[in-house]
Design a protein around this motif. Sequence first.
Motif, short mmCIF file in Angstrom:
data_model
loop_
_atom_site.label_atom_id
_atom_site.label_comp_id
_atom_site.label_asym_id
_atom_site.label_seq_id
_atom_site.Cartn_x
_atom_site.Cartn_y
_atom_site.Cartn_z
N LEU A 237 1.49 -3.95 -7.90
CA LEU A 237 2.17 -3.07 -8.85
C LEU A 237 2.14 -1.62 -8.37
CD1 LEU A 237 0.92 -4.55 -12.26
CD2 LEU A 237 3.25 -4.66 -11.33
N ALA A 238 0.94 -1.23 -7.84
CA ALA A 238 0.84 0.15 -7.33
C ALA A 238 1.78 0.36 -6.16
CB ALA A 238 -0.61 0.44 -6.92
N ASP A 239 1.88 -0.63 -5.27
CA ASP A 239 2.79 -0.51 -4.13
C ASP A 239 4.24 -0.43 -4.59
OD1 ASP A 239 0.63 -0.58 -2.45
OD2 ASP A 239 0.81 -2.72 -1.97
N ARG A 240 4.59 -1.26 -5.59
CA ARG A 240 5.96 -1.22 -6.09
C ARG A 240 6.28 0.14 -6.72
NH1 ARG A 240 4.99 -6.68 -7.49
NH2 ARG A 240 4.44 -6.11 -9.64
N GLU A 241 5.27 0.66 -7.46
CA GLU A 241 5.48 1.97 -8.09
C GLU A 241 5.64 3.06 -7.03
OE1 GLU A 241 6.00 4.75 -11.12
OE2 GLU A 241 6.08 2.56 -11.11
N ALA A 242 4.79 2.99 -5.97
CA ALA A 242 4.91 3.96 -4.89
C ALA A 242 6.25 3.84 -4.19
CB ALA A 242 3.76 3.76 -3.91
N ALA A 243 6.70 2.61 -3.97
CA ALA A 243 7.99 2.40 -3.32
C ALA A 243 9.12 2.94 -4.19
CB ALA A 243 8.19 0.91 -3.05
N ARG A 244 8.97 2.72 -5.52
CA ARG A 244 10.02 3.23 -6.43
C ARG A 244 10.09 4.75 -6.38
NH1 ARG A 244 10.33 5.42 -11.16
NH2 ARG A 244 8.07 5.30 -11.48
N LYS A 245 8.89 5.36 -6.40
CA LYS A 245 8.87 6.82 -6.35
C LYS A 245 9.41 7.33 -5.02
CE LYS A 245 5.04 7.43 -9.59
NZ LYS A 245 3.65 7.92 -9.77
N ALA A 246 9.05 6.64 -3.93
CA ALA A 246 9.56 7.04 -2.62
C ALA A 246 11.09 6.92 -2.56
CB ALA A 246 8.92 6.19 -1.52
N ALA A 247 11.61 5.86 -3.17
CA ALA A 247 13.06 5.68 -3.18
C ALA A 247 13.73 6.78 -3.98
CB ALA A 247 13.40 4.30 -3.76
N GLU A 248 13.12 7.13 -5.13
CA GLU A 248 13.68 8.21 -5.95
C GLU A 248 13.66 9.53 -5.18
OE1 GLU A 248 11.40 8.22 -9.50
OE2 GLU A 248 12.41 6.46 -10.38
N TYR A 249 12.49 9.73 -4.48
CA TYR A 249 12.36 10.96 -3.71
C TYR A 249 13.39 11.00 -2.58
CZ TYR A 249 10.28 14.55 -0.77
OH TYR A 249 10.09 15.67 -0.01
N ALA A 250 13.55 9.87 -1.91
CA ALA A 250 14.55 9.82 -0.84
C ALA A 250 15.96 10.06 -1.38
CB ALA A 250 14.47 8.46 -0.13
#
Length: 226
Positions: free
Chosen positions: A183-196
């Motif tokens: 879940l933490a990895d998915r959340e980090a990936a989501r945030k990274a995608a938003e940031y990108a």
Amino acid sequence: MTQQKTLPYDLDNPPERILDMWRAADSLDAEGTRVTLEAVRERAGGGSYSTISNALAGWKRKRAAGSVKASEPMPAAYADRLSAVGAELWAMALDAANARLEKERRDLGDLREELEVELGDAMQLADRLTKEVEQLRRDVEELSGAKRQCEKLAEQLADQKHRSAEELTRAAARVQAAEAAALADREAARKAAEYAARMEGQVEAYRTQLSELTAAVKTTPGRSRG
């Protein structure tokens, strides 16, 4: 006279085990204790009932062989007073007494044979019951051993169940930890995608501004054309 029961040993040369039982019977009789199968068995230290019965039959037969017919000398007072007729009457009385004694012995012999038959049956039953009791004792010991084995297996199964429960708990904890990490990895990936996505939007905006500035510079008067 009724024929006596045949013994399975020589009455004049019995085996040592029979002699032991005779000695046990003699000691009981000397003490004034009733000579019974159980008393002889206890005094002799064991033995089958049929063997003890045969031993006692020989013991009683030996004792009976040592007895004599009723015969008493004429008292001195009678000898002094009685004539030849009196002596003859005394002899007749003794014969009558011996005849009665002989009849009683025959009757007792018949009764003894009947009792010996019944006793033999009882001894066979006692021996069979003794063997059955011994077999039951062995069965109980085997069942006790099986019970202890089952209890040991139950303890092992309970211990294995406890260890399995602990392993399951640890595995569940590992799964929960993995799920939390996922879940933490998915959340980090989501945030990274938003940031990108934001960065891409800013870059696109910069590109637009750059294009506009470039166009403005080109249309500015007095700018030399190359």
